[in-house]
Design an enzyme around this catalytic site. Structure first.
Site, PDB file in Angstrom:
ATOM      1  N   CYS A 182       6.387  -4.841 -29.464  1.00  0.00           N
ATOM      2  CA  CYS A 182       6.062  -6.238 -29.114  1.00  0.00           C
ATOM      3  C   CYS A 182       5.185  -6.337 -27.863  1.00  0.00           C
ATOM      4  O   CYS A 182       4.816  -7.416 -27.445  1.00  0.00           O
ATOM      5  CB  CYS A 182       7.338  -7.077 -28.942  1.00  0.00           C
ATOM      6  SG  CYS A 182       8.257  -6.714 -27.433  1.00  0.00           S
ATOM      7  N   THR A 213     -12.228  16.651 -10.246  1.00  0.00           N
ATOM      8  CA  THR A 213     -12.022  16.560 -11.704  1.00  0.00           C
ATOM      9  C   THR A 213     -12.768  17.682 -12.402  1.00  0.00           C
ATOM     10  O   THR A 213     -13.870  18.059 -11.977  1.00  0.00           O
ATOM     11  CB  THR A 213     -12.456  15.182 -12.258  1.00  0.00           C
ATOM     12  OG1 THR A 213     -12.337  15.202 -13.695  1.00  0.00           O
ATOM     13  CG2 THR A 213     -13.870  14.796 -11.879  1.00  0.00           C
ATOM     14  N   HIS A 247      -7.244   5.687 -16.812  1.00  0.00           N
ATOM     15  CA  HIS A 247      -6.218   6.264 -17.693  1.00  0.00           C
ATOM     16  C   HIS A 247      -4.851   5.625 -17.499  1.00  0.00           C
ATOM     17  O   HIS A 247      -3.841   6.224 -17.854  1.00  0.00           O
ATOM     18  CB  HIS A 247      -6.140   7.783 -17.495  1.00  0.00           C
ATOM     19  CG  HIS A 247      -7.364   8.512 -17.982  1.00  0.00           C
ATOM     20  ND1 HIS A 247      -7.661   9.814 -17.646  1.00  0.00           N
ATOM     21  CD2 HIS A 247      -8.376   8.110 -18.802  1.00  0.00           C
ATOM     22  CE1 HIS A 247      -8.805  10.182 -18.225  1.00  0.00           C
ATOM     23  NE2 HIS A 247      -9.258   9.158 -18.920  1.00  0.00           N
TER      24      HIS A 247
END
Ligand code: BJW
Ligand code: ZN
Length: 247
Positions: free
Chosen positions: A129, A187, A118
């Protein structure tokens, strides 16, 4: 920590070990998680802030939120869970650390084979740019403009609806499918495609272990769950691994 004999047997012989980490591994360092009570998302749902539309609508607001988190992440230190994972990298012939975290704590703890799914909060780029900016003034609460073209500068993290970095995701999927043992640590396994990695590993035959303070949506799909804080369980597991692999 309660673990099975089977896990010890697997770890004794494992050549390829992979780990997927999430915000929970940094919780004991003082980095708030996303979805636990008291986490940073209590006021805002993740989808509200971590997306490109939110940034375009109010760039200063989203930017100031990232600056605030940068401050936290720079002040905190890796914990014993991060350090134990860095040690494990030296023990197994192949060790892949795949992280959803953007906080640099694995690197600061000494891990080197890190795959960041991530992005990383210290990298930033111009949305026009694509020039990269690494040293962003931490005091700057308002969004910065690109020195080349005047475009808005955003953190190089993956927001909802955005593709994960292709090379990193490919590496992670291959590592998962090729592991003898796969750990899913800290997680909630609710965010895709990262949440598929433990499932890929399990289906490919890896012994799949979760370390978490609570059960998650994937707990029942895996082989074993070690319940508790990663900063406590991982050092214990490391000691056990050292013991069994020296014999
Ligand atoms: C402890 C502990 C302790 C506490 N010890 N444990 C398939 C199905 C459904 C939806 C989708 C799908 N595929 C894609 C999607 C959409 C979306 C998604 O997944 N949505 C779900 C919410 C349903 N995914 C995406 O949009 C992804 N992109 C994508 O798929 O692109 C392809 C595509 C694009 C366009 C068109 C078509 C296809 C991108 C996802 C990006 C996620 N980004 C964030 C923000 C990053 C930047 C930032 O930090 O600001 O990543 S969101 C946030 O969640 C962050 C995290 O990395 C991620 C995961 O969170 P994590 O780490 O699991 O934290 P928590 O808080 O959820 O859990 C903490 C856990 O720790 C808990 O379980 C605790 O119990 C535990 N814990 N203390 C051990 N001491
Ligand atoms: Zn630019």
């Amino acid at each position: 920590m309660i673990y099975s004999d089977r896990l010890i047997e697997k770890l004794k012989n494992a050549e390829k070990v992979s780990v997927l980490t999430g915000a929970g591994v940094s919780a004991e360092s003082g980095v708030p998680t996303f979805r636990d009570p008291g986490g940073i998302w209590e006021k805002f749902r993740p989808e509200q802030l971590a997306n490109f539309e939110a940034f375009m609508k109010d760039p200063d607001f989203v930017w100031s939120w990232y600056q605030h988190r940068r401050e936290i992440m720079r002040e905190v230190k890796p914990n014993n869970g991060h350090f134990a994972l860095a040690e494990m990298e030296k023990i197994f012939p192949s060790f892949s650390l795949i992280t959803q975290n953007i906080d640099n704590l694995h690197y600061r703890a000494g891990s080197r084979n890190i795959t960041e799914l991530h992005g990383n909060i210290e990298r930033n780029y111009c949305i026009k740019c694509r020039t990269f900016f690494h040293e962003i003034d931490i005091q700057e609460k308002k969004v910065l403009k690109c020195t080349n073209c005047g475009g808005l500068i955003r953190p190089d993290v993956v927001w909802f609806g955005e593709m994960l970095p292709v090379k990193e995701l490919k590496y992670a999927e291959n590592a998962a499918a090729d592991s003898d043992v796969f750990f899913t640590i800290g997680t909630s396994a609710e965010v895709y495609p990262a949440a598929l990695l433990p499932i890929i590993a399990k289906r490919a035959g890896a012994y799949s272990v979760e370390i978490n303070i609570n059960p998650t949506v994937i707990s029942f799909d895996l082989d074993e769950t070690l319940t508790g804080k990663s900063a406590e369980i991982l050092p214990e597991l490391l000691n056990k691994i050292k013991e069994i692999r020296n014999n």
